[in-house]
Design an enzyme around this catalytic site. Structure first.
Site, short mmCIF file in Angstrom:
data_model
loop_
_atom_site.label_atom_id
_atom_site.label_comp_id
_atom_site.label_asym_id
_atom_site.label_seq_id
_atom_site.Cartn_x
_atom_site.Cartn_y
_atom_site.Cartn_z
CB SER A 156 -29.97 -38.23 -18.18
OG SER A 156 -30.30 -36.96 -18.92
CE1 TYR B 278 -25.48 -37.75 -21.30
CE2 TYR B 278 -27.43 -36.79 -21.47
CZ TYR B 278 -26.64 -37.31 -20.81
OH TYR B 278 -26.51 -36.88 -19.65
#
Length: 257
Positions: free
Chosen positions: A139, A152
């Site tokens: 990501s 995250y």
């Protein structure tokens, strides 16, 4: 002469990016093995494509034994996988000091250790055949630590570094490793983000571009392309400026907020 069909194994295939990738590879005529916790969603997907070769394996990627069993069954039924996509992931808002340690562990277990556990059962058959591609979904959020997204961002940064290490490690064995770093993709994960999501991309378009990139043998790709530039700029920001710009940035809510 029998047609040679691509054999693709995908985790996190019941929704979002994983479901879109499953749809894309079925459309391309591939044999697919799908892993997700939601058995009913996998079953519904298979029912929508009765003419396709689809094997479903309800499992949580945090359960390494269940993943290894799914891999063994897929290989026994279809032969060595051509592409393994470790896509399963979760995003949770967290704050250190607010009792979120279990959330940190769940996110890391899914996004990082779940990726390692996905690849492990396939490495032996791929190296023996000296072919195959391992694909990890990282990501852009792993480029810098985002406030309120410590779990995250850390998990995706760990995934990106792991994939880089693995790419160099596997290269002499004839196995390719591809890192895909999404920006904002329309999915259940992003549906409730309470902040602007620049260059938001539909999941089906993301899946098509990802499948094309894997077929081309790229090492690293970011979609949408604008987020590649954004990631490079973020990476280049000096710490003092990054801190000043992001200390009041909107954050993903914690569970229950």
């Amino acid at each position: 002469m029998n047609e040679v069909r691509l054999k693709v194994f995908i985790t996190g295939a019941s929704s979002g990016i994983g479901l879109a990738l499953a749809e894309e590879y079925v459309k391309r005529g591939a044999v697919v093995g799908l892993v997700a916790r939601r058995a009913e969603s996998l079953g519904a997907f298979a029912a929508r494509h009765p003419q396709s070769s689809i094997s479903i394996y309800p499992a949580d990627v945090r359960d390494a034994d269940a993943l290894a069993d799914a891999a063994r069954r897929f290989i026994a039924e279809h032969g060595a996988a051509d592409i393994v996509i470790a896509n399963a992931g979760m995003s949770r808002g967290v704050l250190t000091g607010h009792g979120d340690l279990d959330t940190f562990r769940a996110v890391m277990d899914t996004n990082y250790f779940g990726m390692v556990a996905t690849f492990e059962p396939f490495v032996a058959s791929m190296t023996a055949a000296r072919r195959g591609t391992l694909v990890g979904i990282a990501s852009v959020a792993g480029v810098r630590g985002l406030p309120g997204s410590g779990a995250y961002s850390a998990s995706k940064a760990a995934a990106a570094k792991y994939l880089e290490s693995l790419r160099v490690e596997m290269r002499p064995q004839g196995v390719s490793v591809v890192t895909i770093a999404p920006g904002y993709v329309r999915s259940e994960m992003t549906a409730h983000n309470p902040y602007p999501m620049p260059f938001l991309m539909d999941a089906d378009r993301f899946a098509a571009k990802t499948a094309d990139a894997i077929a081309r043998g790229v090492r690293y790709a970011t979609f949408p392309w604008q987020m590649r530039i954004a990631g490079m700029l973020l990476h280049a920001l000096p710490r003092w400026l990054y801190d000043a710009l992001f200390e009041r940035a909107p954050r993903k809510p914690r569970a229950g907020e």
